[in-house]
Design a protein around this motif. Structure first.
Motif, PDB file in Angstrom:
ATOM      1  N   ALA A  88       0.837  -1.201   0.000  1.00 20.13           N
ATOM      2  CA  ALA A  88       0.000   0.000   0.000  1.00 20.13           C
ATOM      3  C   ALA A  88       0.871   1.250   0.000  1.00 20.13           C
ATOM      4  N   GLN A 142      -1.880  -5.132   5.111  1.00 23.54           N
ATOM      5  CA  GLN A 142      -1.688  -4.051   4.148  1.00 23.54           C
ATOM      6  C   GLN A 142      -2.613  -2.925   4.549  1.00 23.54           C
ATOM      7  N   GLY A 144      -3.878  -0.421   3.099  1.00 20.36           N
ATOM      8  CA  GLY A 144      -4.849   0.128   2.166  1.00 20.36           C
ATOM      9  C   GLY A 144      -6.111  -0.706   2.070  1.00 20.36           C
TER      10      GLY A 144
END
Length: 221
Positions: A88, A142, A144
């Motif tokens: 990300a 991650q 994101g």
């Protein structure tokens, strides 16, 4: 007397390899059970009294490393890395969302505690530390999408949680800001915490004893 000592020595030489083989077999069987039926053993080794097993699971696209005590065969640590997850470039999940994502992935008995947003080579990831029936774990997501990057499980029921370890560091050093935090086994096969923290504008590397939070290392980065 010399004959008796020689007989005992020869007996030890005969018994010891068998005992070691049984211990390794037990450790490997336990590791395979944890890794899952679709995981294939790629490599095994012994280093500093620890059996190290490396598995690959192409079905789930994971690499699994499992450490076991070379004397007892008991599992010490399991680390699963999810291969191919895109990193990300920015953190769109806040702490609450990251904890919710982690809780949805973990078992119902797991309790997510300390959370830390870190950057790794320009990519953002959430580190969620949790406890589960005495075991301690670290789930890295991650930042994101909340996809799992890796998961570590330490079978160390006598160690402090990450929240308690950070509190111990704050008690010893003051109002520190944690920049990085990880868990690992020390030479005695006990859990320690290590990382980086900022205090009064200076970055320090630290190591905490997992058993009681004692500061073992505190040095300028």
């Amino acid at each position: 007397m010399k004959k008796i000592l020689m007989t005992m020595l020869l007996a030890a030489l005969v018994v010891t390899p068998t005992a070691l083989a049984d211990t390794k077999d037990d450790a490997l069987n336990a590791a395979q059970a944890l890794a899952g039926e679709t995981a294939t053993l790629r490599e095994s080794d012994m280093d500093d009294g620890v059996y190290e097993f490396e598995f690959r699971d192409d079905t789930n696209n994971t690499r699994i490393d499992i450490d076991a005590d070379g004397q007892t065969g008991s599992i010490l640590k399991m680390e699963t890395e999810y291969v191919g997850v895109q990193r990300a470039g920015q953190a769109t999940l806040d702490e609450t969302q990251a904890k919710e994502a982690a809780q949805a992935i973990l078992s119902e008995t797991a309790a997510v505690g300390y959370a830390l947003l870190e950057t790794d080579d320009g990519s953002y990831e959430w580190k969620l530390f949790y406890s589960d029936n005495g075991d301690l774990g670290l789930l890295t997501l991650q930042a994101g999408t909340g996809e799992v990057l890796s998961q570590e499980v330490y079978y160390a029921p006598d160690a402090l949680t990450a929240s308690d370890a950070v509190a111990a560091l704050e008690s010893a050093k003051g109002a520190v800001q944690i920049q990085e935090l990880d868990m690992d086994l020390n030479d005695a096969l006990a859990l320690n915490y290590d990382g980086k923290a900022t205090l009064d504008g200076t970055v320090y590397e630290f190591e905490l004893r997992g058993q009681d939070g004692q500061v073992m290392e505190w040095e300028r980065d």
